[in-house]
Design an enzyme around this catalytic site. Structure first.
Site, mmCIF file in Angstrom:
data_model
loop_
_atom_site.group_PDB
_atom_site.id
_atom_site.type_symbol
_atom_site.label_atom_id
_atom_site.label_comp_id
_atom_site.label_asym_id
_atom_site.label_seq_id
_atom_site.Cartn_x
_atom_site.Cartn_y
_atom_site.Cartn_z
ATOM 1 N N LYS A 181 0.886 -1.179 0.000
ATOM 2 C CA LYS A 181 0.000 0.000 0.000
ATOM 3 C C LYS A 181 0.915 1.217 0.000
ATOM 4 O O LYS A 181 1.384 1.647 1.058
ATOM 5 C CB LYS A 181 -0.886 -0.038 1.249
ATOM 6 C CG LYS A 181 -2.208 0.662 1.137
ATOM 7 C CD LYS A 181 -2.150 2.109 0.764
ATOM 8 C CE LYS A 181 -1.768 3.033 1.883
ATOM 9 N NZ LYS A 181 -1.500 4.433 1.406
ATOM 10 N N GLU A 257 9.090 1.230 10.994
ATOM 11 C CA GLU A 257 10.133 2.237 10.732
ATOM 12 C C GLU A 257 9.438 3.583 10.825
ATOM 13 O O GLU A 257 8.707 3.974 9.913
ATOM 14 C CB GLU A 257 10.727 2.039 9.326
ATOM 15 C CG GLU A 257 11.485 0.740 9.142
ATOM 16 C CD GLU A 257 12.834 0.736 9.843
ATOM 17 O OE1 GLU A 257 13.289 1.802 10.285
ATOM 18 O OE2 GLU A 257 13.416 -0.359 9.974
ATOM 19 N N CYS A 291 13.548 10.660 7.057
ATOM 20 C CA CYS A 291 13.437 10.326 8.483
ATOM 21 C C CYS A 291 14.796 10.445 9.159
ATOM 22 O O CYS A 291 14.879 10.656 10.360
ATOM 23 C CB CYS A 291 12.894 8.913 8.638
ATOM 24 S SG CYS A 291 13.844 7.722 7.700
ATOM 25 N N GLU A 388 9.548 16.736 13.995
ATOM 26 C CA GLU A 388 10.228 16.530 12.715
ATOM 27 C C GLU A 388 9.928 17.716 11.804
ATOM 28 O O GLU A 388 8.764 17.990 11.527
ATOM 29 C CB GLU A 388 9.652 15.286 12.047
ATOM 30 C CG GLU A 388 10.497 14.069 12.149
ATOM 31 C CD GLU A 388 9.921 12.916 11.330
ATOM 32 O OE1 GLU A 388 8.713 12.655 11.393
ATOM 33 O OE2 GLU A 388 10.716 12.274 10.636
HETATM 34 P P1 NAP Z 1 2.284 8.709 7.186
HETATM 35 O O1 NAP Z 1 1.320 9.805 7.100
HETATM 36 O O2 NAP Z 1 2.420 7.980 8.469
HETATM 37 O O3 NAP Z 1 1.888 7.704 6.014
HETATM 38 C C1 NAP Z 1 2.648 6.552 5.742
HETATM 39 C C2 NAP Z 1 1.768 5.540 5.048
HETATM 40 O O4 NAP Z 1 0.724 5.125 5.928
HETATM 41 C C3 NAP Z 1 1.076 6.059 3.790
HETATM 42 O O5 NAP Z 1 1.000 5.014 2.857
HETATM 43 C C4 NAP Z 1 -0.306 6.425 4.310
HETATM 44 O O6 NAP Z 1 -1.303 6.411 3.318
HETATM 45 C C5 NAP Z 1 -0.542 5.305 5.298
HETATM 46 N N1 NAP Z 1 -1.540 5.598 6.317
HETATM 47 C C6 NAP Z 1 -1.943 6.807 6.783
HETATM 48 N N2 NAP Z 1 -2.881 6.636 7.743
HETATM 49 C C7 NAP Z 1 -3.068 5.306 7.876
HETATM 50 C C8 NAP Z 1 -3.903 4.498 8.704
HETATM 51 N N3 NAP Z 1 -4.733 5.035 9.602
HETATM 52 N N4 NAP Z 1 -3.833 3.170 8.570
HETATM 53 C C9 NAP Z 1 -2.995 2.604 7.677
HETATM 54 N N5 NAP Z 1 -2.186 3.308 6.872
HETATM 55 C C10 NAP Z 1 -2.213 4.641 6.972
HETATM 56 O O7 NAP Z 1 3.769 9.170 6.814
HETATM 57 P P2 NAP Z 1 4.242 10.025 5.566
HETATM 58 O O8 NAP Z 1 3.817 11.434 5.794
HETATM 59 O O9 NAP Z 1 3.856 9.342 4.305
HETATM 60 O O10 NAP Z 1 5.830 9.883 5.692
HETATM 61 C C11 NAP Z 1 6.588 10.689 6.511
HETATM 62 C C12 NAP Z 1 6.898 9.974 7.823
HETATM 63 O O11 NAP Z 1 7.538 8.729 7.559
HETATM 64 C C13 NAP Z 1 7.889 10.750 8.674
HETATM 65 O O12 NAP Z 1 7.486 10.716 10.003
HETATM 66 C C14 NAP Z 1 9.193 9.983 8.475
HETATM 67 O O13 NAP Z 1 10.115 10.138 9.527
HETATM 68 C C15 NAP Z 1 8.697 8.588 8.355
HETATM 69 N N6 NAP Z 1 9.699 7.748 7.684
HETATM 70 C C16 NAP Z 1 10.385 6.836 8.431
HETATM 71 C C17 NAP Z 1 11.355 6.058 7.824
HETATM 72 C C18 NAP Z 1 12.137 5.059 8.624
HETATM 73 O O14 NAP Z 1 12.773 4.224 8.014
HETATM 74 N N7 NAP Z 1 12.108 5.093 9.936
HETATM 75 C C19 NAP Z 1 11.608 6.199 6.457
HETATM 76 C C20 NAP Z 1 10.888 7.135 5.731
HETATM 77 C C21 NAP Z 1 9.924 7.902 6.360
HETATM 78 P P3 NAP Z 1 -1.779 7.793 2.642
HETATM 79 O O15 NAP Z 1 -0.633 8.266 1.838
HETATM 80 O O16 NAP Z 1 -2.934 7.398 1.823
HETATM 81 O O17 NAP Z 1 -2.122 8.716 3.764
#
Ligand code: NAP
Length: 484
Positions: A181, A257, A291, A388
């Protein structure tokens, strides 16, 4: 015009059981180029019916894939590496278009993404078990590893290729089938990778890809199916917590992650050239949307003035522009909300006493841009030291002693990444020992490597991706007690 032609050639439907399918609802989702704010494509909006079809497809493919010889799985994965490498220019351009990152960053991402297939092609034939004699002498302990089962993989928009391959490659190496997804902002890269995997010989149903406007509902539907045994998520800590609660209902194995708040420590004895190069990499890879991005710069008093001036100069020189423009060094942020958040964090810091020494504003142009920014004299209560930033903003705080630096660095709920710059290796290692962080860059501004265990401590996550550790996340140990 060229851009439109490129996008028109790409798959935009759901990928289920090896077939490209419109969603059951026929609804589509706009994909926007953050450099221009133009709609560049529309992808299918999966329904719960589509989610169930994807689980059925993954379940139908599971026994065959688990029984496929490791060598054969390995060779298919190797072919995935070769095809992604073959098409790396096209994939990089697509990433720049849907995510906005500078083309040079996108090229780096594609190379990194491809490497996960090469690495896990090599790991697929090294799923070694273990035999030992029980300490009592009364039995033998035989341990074998089996694929954990169908995996749901949920990925963010900031590395649309690498976050997907970092999960798909180990899942496939371990013998699991999966449903990806991808993030709604960046679905096209995922579908292009799906197309290449099929060309590489990944059997129908082994990898399924669903885009949706209803991430929560769709993931819940998948996690409610008892055949699904694994959730691997990369994204924000906030969504990670929601998914962990959901996974608890069926006691699903989770890898998480999550977010970071990386401290970047520069000690008086650091080589300032090395520290500045490291800072530019750690802060500006992906325009700060990583991240692992350095979120807080703690600089020792003796070097603080020189470091701040040099960093402000370098940040101020960066060329801001469209992601796909090869001269761009800092592309747009992913969407308007991201720019609003960055602007409000900078305003908050300035209201509380921070001084802008580079940038601090948005360029006057179309697209979701924010200028590379450096802030000095940042007070401890500024929100951007605890949140962040996810953008091109470097806040600098001065410290005096090693103990102070460690205390400041650890004063966060996150623990993903930390950077340490000093010429004294023993001091660097002592400080590294004390940092609450899953990963540390010691005199280095970038650490990501498919051969290394990537992941965080505290609220930055659970488990590791990459290295041998990454494949263990998709394997279950089975212990057989036996005498022979
Ligand atoms: P996000 O809002 O948490 O979304 C990540 C994924 O989860 C997207 O595919 C999103 O879909 C989905 N999602 C959102 N709400 C959900 C729910 N209630 N149930 C299931 N899935 C759901 O994060 P982002 O804004 O895309 O990415 C930025 C974040 O990722 C930052 O906090 C960054 O630090 C973190 N990150 C961490 C790593 C690591 O390796 N630790 C690497 C990269 C990024 P939609 O797009 O449809 O909302």
């Amino acid at each position: 015009m060229t851009q439109a032609l490129l996008i028109n050639d790409l798959p935009t439907d759901l990928f289920i059981g090896g077939q490209w399918k419109a969603s059951a609802s026929r609804q589509r989702i706009d994909v926007i180029d953050p450099s221009t704010e133009a709609v560049i494509a529309q992808v299918a909006d999966a329904t719960l019916e589509d989610a169930r079809a994807a689980v059925d497809a993954a379940a139908a493919a599971a026994p065959g894939w688990a029984a496929t010889a490791p060598r054969q799985r390995s060779e298919i994965l190797r072919r995935c590496f070769e095809l992604i490498t073959r098409d790396s220019d096209q994939i990089a351009r697509l990433i720049s278009q849907e995510n906005g990152k500078a083309l040079s960053d996108a090229k780096g991402e594609v190379a990194y993404a491809a490497e996960f297939f090469r690495w896990f092609a090599e790991e697929a034939v090294r799923i070694n078990g273990d035999v030992s004699r029980a300490p009592s002498g009364q039995a033998n302990i035989l341990v074998q590893y089996a694929p954990i089962g169908i995996a749901l993989l949920v990925t963010p928009w900031n590395f649309p290729a690498a976050m997907a391959t970092r999960k798909i490659a180990p899942a496939l190496a371990a013998g699991c089938t999966c449903i990806l997804k991808p993030a709604t902002e960046t679905p096209l890269t995922a579908y292009l990778i799906g197309k290449l995997l099929a060309e590489a010989g990944v059997p129908d149903g082994v990898v399924n890809i669903l885009t949706t406007r209803s991430a929560g509902k769709l993931c819940n539907e998948i996690l409610d199916d008892p055949r699904v045994r694994k959730l691997s998520f990369t994204g924000s800590t906030e969504v990670g917590r929601i998914l962990l609660r959901k996974a608890a209902d069926s006691v699903i194995n989770c890898s998480m992650e999550l977010g970071g708040n990386a401290p970047f420590l520069v000690f008086d004895d650091a080589d300032i050239d090395v520290a500045i190069e490291g800072a530019m990499l750690a802060k500006m890879r992906n325009g700060g949307e990583a991240c692992t991005a350095a979120n807080r710069f703690y600089v020792q008093r003796g070097i603080a003035e020189a470091f701040s001036a040099r960093l402000a100069e370098r940040m101020g020189q960066l060329r801001v522009g469209d992601g796909v423009d090869p001269h761009t060094q800092c592309g747009p942020m992913v969407n308007a909300a991201a720019v609003e958040k960055i602007a409000s964090l900078v305003d908050d810091a300035c209201t509380k006493g921070a001084r802008i020494i580079a940038g601090g504003n948005q360029p006057d142009r179309q697209g979701y841009f924010y200028n590379p920014t450096v802030l000095a004299d940042v007070p401890p209560d500024a929100d951007l030291l605890s949140e962040e930033i996810f953008g091109p903003v470097a806040p600098i705080v001065v410290f005096d002693t090693d103990d102070q630096a460690v205390a400041l660095a650890n004063a966060t709920e996150y623990g993903l990444m930390a950077y340490v710059f000093t010429r004294d290796l023993a001091r660097g290692l002592r400080i590294s020992d004390r940092l609450e962080s899953g990963m540390i860059g010691l005199n280095r501004g970038i650490v990501s490597d498919p051969a290394a265990p990537f992941g965080g401590v505290k609220q930055s996550g659970l488990g590791r991706e990459g290295a041998h550790h990454g494949m263990l996340e998709f394997l279950e140990a089975k212990y057989i007690s036996v005498n022979w």
